[in-house]
Design an enzyme around this catalytic site. Structure first.
Site, PDB file in Angstrom:
ATOM      1  N   SER A 153      35.962  44.351  28.407  1.00 34.79           N
ATOM      2  CA  SER A 153      36.470  45.518  29.130  1.00 34.79           C
ATOM      3  C   SER A 153      37.195  46.469  28.188  1.00 34.79           C
ATOM      4  O   SER A 153      37.826  46.045  27.207  1.00 34.79           O
ATOM      5  CB  SER A 153      37.437  45.022  30.204  1.00 34.79           C
ATOM      6  OG  SER A 153      38.224  46.076  30.690  1.00 34.79           O
ATOM      7  N   TYR A 156      44.796  39.761  33.448  1.00 35.20           N
ATOM      8  CA  TYR A 156      43.346  39.983  33.374  1.00 35.20           C
ATOM      9  C   TYR A 156      42.966  40.553  32.003  1.00 35.20           C
ATOM     10  O   TYR A 156      42.065  40.054  31.325  1.00 35.20           O
ATOM     11  CB  TYR A 156      42.903  40.947  34.489  1.00 35.20           C
ATOM     12  CG  TYR A 156      41.570  41.572  34.211  1.00 35.20           C
ATOM     13  CD1 TYR A 156      40.397  40.830  34.362  1.00 35.20           C
ATOM     14  CD2 TYR A 156      41.459  42.878  33.734  1.00 35.20           C
ATOM     15  CE1 TYR A 156      39.159  41.393  34.064  1.00 35.20           C
ATOM     16  CE2 TYR A 156      40.234  43.441  33.428  1.00 35.20           C
ATOM     17  CZ  TYR A 156      39.088  42.699  33.601  1.00 35.20           C
ATOM     18  OH  TYR A 156      37.864  43.248  33.291  1.00 35.20           O
ATOM     19  N   LYS A 177      40.761  38.866  28.737  1.00 38.29           N
ATOM     20  CA  LYS A 177      39.593  39.441  28.030  1.00 38.29           C
ATOM     21  C   LYS A 177      39.843  39.477  26.522  1.00 38.29           C
ATOM     22  O   LYS A 177      38.941  39.211  25.726  1.00 38.29           O
ATOM     23  CB  LYS A 177      39.288  40.850  28.561  1.00 38.29           C
ATOM     24  CG  LYS A 177      38.709  40.862  29.960  1.00 38.29           C
ATOM     25  CD  LYS A 177      37.331  40.205  30.015  1.00 38.29           C
ATOM     26  CE  LYS A 177      36.795  40.058  31.418  1.00 38.29           C
ATOM     27  NZ  LYS A 177      35.581  39.232  31.525  1.00 38.29           N
TER      28      LYS A 177
HETATM   29  N1  UFG Z   1      42.852  55.255  41.857  1.00 33.64           N
HETATM   30  C1  UFG Z   1      43.430  56.055  42.821  1.00 33.64           C
HETATM   31  N2  UFG Z   1      43.383  55.595  44.102  1.00 33.64           N
HETATM   32  C2  UFG Z   1      42.816  54.409  44.457  1.00 33.64           C
HETATM   33  C3  UFG Z   1      42.223  53.620  43.447  1.00 33.64           C
HETATM   34  C4  UFG Z   1      42.267  54.077  42.146  1.00 33.64           C
HETATM   35  O1  UFG Z   1      43.964  57.116  42.550  1.00 33.64           O
HETATM   36  O2  UFG Z   1      42.839  54.045  45.637  1.00 33.64           O
HETATM   37  C5  UFG Z   1      42.889  55.744  40.470  1.00 33.64           C
HETATM   38  C6  UFG Z   1      43.624  54.797  39.533  1.00 33.64           C
HETATM   39  O3  UFG Z   1      45.012  55.017  39.593  1.00 33.64           O
HETATM   40  C7  UFG Z   1      42.990  55.175  38.199  1.00 33.64           C
HETATM   41  C8  UFG Z   1      41.541  55.562  38.586  1.00 33.64           C
HETATM   42  O4  UFG Z   1      41.572  55.803  39.983  1.00 33.64           O
HETATM   43  O5  UFG Z   1      43.624  56.300  37.695  1.00 33.64           O
HETATM   44  C9  UFG Z   1      40.565  54.451  38.309  1.00 33.64           C
HETATM   45  O6  UFG Z   1      41.070  53.266  38.902  1.00 33.64           O
HETATM   46  P1  UFG Z   1      40.190  51.936  39.080  1.00 33.64           P
HETATM   47  O7  UFG Z   1      41.057  50.927  39.729  1.00 33.64           O
HETATM   48  O8  UFG Z   1      38.894  52.271  39.745  1.00 33.64           O
HETATM   49  O9  UFG Z   1      39.839  51.559  37.597  1.00 33.64           O
HETATM   50  P2  UFG Z   1      40.816  51.201  36.384  1.00 33.64           P
HETATM   51  O10 UFG Z   1      40.509  52.209  35.336  1.00 33.64           O
HETATM   52  O11 UFG Z   1      42.195  51.025  36.763  1.00 33.64           O
HETATM   53  O12 UFG Z   1      40.303  49.747  36.058  1.00 33.64           O
HETATM   54  C10 UFG Z   1      39.138  49.561  35.407  1.00 33.64           C
HETATM   55  C11 UFG Z   1      38.538  48.201  35.761  1.00 33.64           C
HETATM   56  C12 UFG Z   1      39.354  47.093  35.189  1.00 33.64           C
HETATM   57  C13 UFG Z   1      39.673  47.352  33.756  1.00 33.64           C
HETATM   58  C14 UFG Z   1      40.329  48.700  33.590  1.00 33.64           C
HETATM   59  C15 UFG Z   1      40.630  49.034  32.166  1.00 33.64           C
HETATM   60  O13 UFG Z   1      38.450  48.044  37.149  1.00 33.64           O
HETATM   61  O14 UFG Z   1      38.601  45.909  35.282  1.00 33.64           O
HETATM   62  O15 UFG Z   1      39.433  49.670  34.065  1.00 33.64           O
HETATM   63  O16 UFG Z   1      41.262  50.262  32.076  1.00 33.64           O
HETATM   64  F1  UFG Z   1      40.531  46.431  33.279  1.00 33.64           F
END
Ligand code: UFG
Length: 341
Positions: A125, A150, A154
């Site tokens: 990741s 998590y 990784k």
């Molecule tokens: N977000 C919102 N509202 C929501 C859900 C997400 O605003 O209801 C925002 C988050 O704050 C973030 C963006 O959307 O800014 C993306 O969020 P995700 O949860 O979809 O993805 P992440 O980038 O947080 O996480 C992903 C993977 C993880 C990994 C991570 C590494 O899901 O497995 O990237 O950065 F670890």
């Protein structure tokens, strides 16, 4: 034809990879404990392929059960997806994450050695980078301290594989660092299954648009980005899946190798851009509110994908628009299937 053991092969990225493997004349053998998926994905695979791939309902931490699978199937290569992946849950249940994610890898590596199997594609990741100083981030960027169990699992897994490759040069590995996989197969027969309240942005958007959730909260609008919301690199899951097949083909021609590859679109999009694009391409209403920042979120990260482009001969073919259309199609498919059942 080469046989590939796909741990977590009934999961979100695993199932799309199974399709790509079959398209490239590999024989996939799925191993999955169904902790985060169910038989709907198997039905979808059957419909897409016209047959059901070999399947074992086995937990990869169970050495004896997995050994029996290796013994029966004698795979030529392994793609190891099977892992827990919810960042928030990992903070609440760190031991669950460490024991599952690390133990399953150790079992896979032990069995690969016992059965003299060389080629491993590992599901890593972009979380290993934390908030990089330079964007787009490339593979030479040193890993930052992990912000969740998590993420740490990784990093540890990457280190374990690196050490195992150094100790046994016959072992060859591609460490695939995923950015943000989204979307679903364009047929809408396979996709990401919702288990509880989604953590990730796109499933939350589609569930809100279809009425399962009342509104989407954007987590933070005061970041140092052009529109104040976080920036990520969203990649269509089918593009991500095809990279696994390219990585297997690349490994065939390597010796004594352990290389990391970024897999993203190579573009950053803000949360607001994703929301606006979803509404535009799907002509769908989406109630949205601004909320506070989510703890642990990095501000912005997107990938330099030139290494994967050049060495794996891989590139993405699907846009953010396409991914959001396919995600919406999948959500509607789930609703229709739910109504029927
Ligand atoms: N977000 C919102 N509202 C929501 C859900 C997400 O605003 O209801 C925002 C988050 O704050 C973030 C963006 O959307 O800014 C993306 O969020 P995700 O949860 O979809 O993805 P992440 O980038 O947080 O996480 C992903 C993977 C993880 C990994 C991570 C590494 O899901 O497995 O990237 O950065 F670890």
């Amino acid at each position: 034809m080469k046989k590939v053991l796909v741990t977590g092969g009934a999961g979100y990225i695993g199932s799309h990879t199974v399709i790509e493997l079959c398209n490239d004349d590999f024989i996939p053998v799925i191993v999955d404990n169904f902790s985060n998926t169910d038989d709907r994905i198997l039905d979808g695979l059957h419909q897409l392929l016209g047959y059901s791939p070999e399947l074992y309902r086995v937990d990869c931490t169970d050495y004896n059960a997995l050994k029996a699978v290796f013994s029966t199937e004698r795979p030529d290569a392994v793609i190891h997806f099977a892992a827990f992946k919810a960042v928030g849950e990992s903070t609440a249940l760190p031991l669950k994450y460490y024991s599952n994610n690390i133990e399953s890898l150790l079992v896979v590596l032990r069995l690969m050695e016992e059965f003299n199997i060389s080629d491993l594609v590992f599901s890593s990741s972009c979380t290993v980078y934390g908030q990089p100083e330079k964007l787009p981030v490339d593979e030479s960027c040193p890993p930052q301290p992990a912000t969740s169990p998590y993420g740490y699992s990784k990093q540890v897994c990457e280190r374990i594989i690196t050490d195992a490759c150094a100790a046994r040069p016959a072992l060859k590995c591609a460490l695939l660092r995923y950015f943000n996989p989204i979307g679903a197969h364009p047929s809408a027969l396979i996709g990401e299954l919702p288990f509880g309240i989604p953590n990730n942005l796109v499933p939350y958007i589609t569930q809100t648009a279809i009425g399962i959730r009342s509104q989407l909260t954007i987590h933070g609008s005061d970041y140092q980005t052009p529109d104040g919301t976080c920036i990520r690199d969203y990649i269509h899951v089918c593009d991500l899946a095809s990279a696994h097949v390219k990585a297997l083909r690349w490994l065939e021609n390597q010796s004594a190798v352990c290389e990391a590859f970024n897999l993203g679109q190579g573009l950053g999009n803000s949360v607001k851009e994703v929301v606006d694009t979803f509404v535009r391409v799907n002509e769908s209403a989406l109630p949205v509110v601004m909320g506070p920042r989510r703890p642990g979120d990095v501000e912005q990260v997107w990938a330099d994908v030139s290494k994967a482009n050049e060495q794996l001969q891989w590139k993405t073919e699907r846009s953010l628009e396409q991914a959001l259309k396919d995600a919406w199609k999948w959500e509607k498919h789930l609703q229709q299937a739910g109504v029927k059942s």
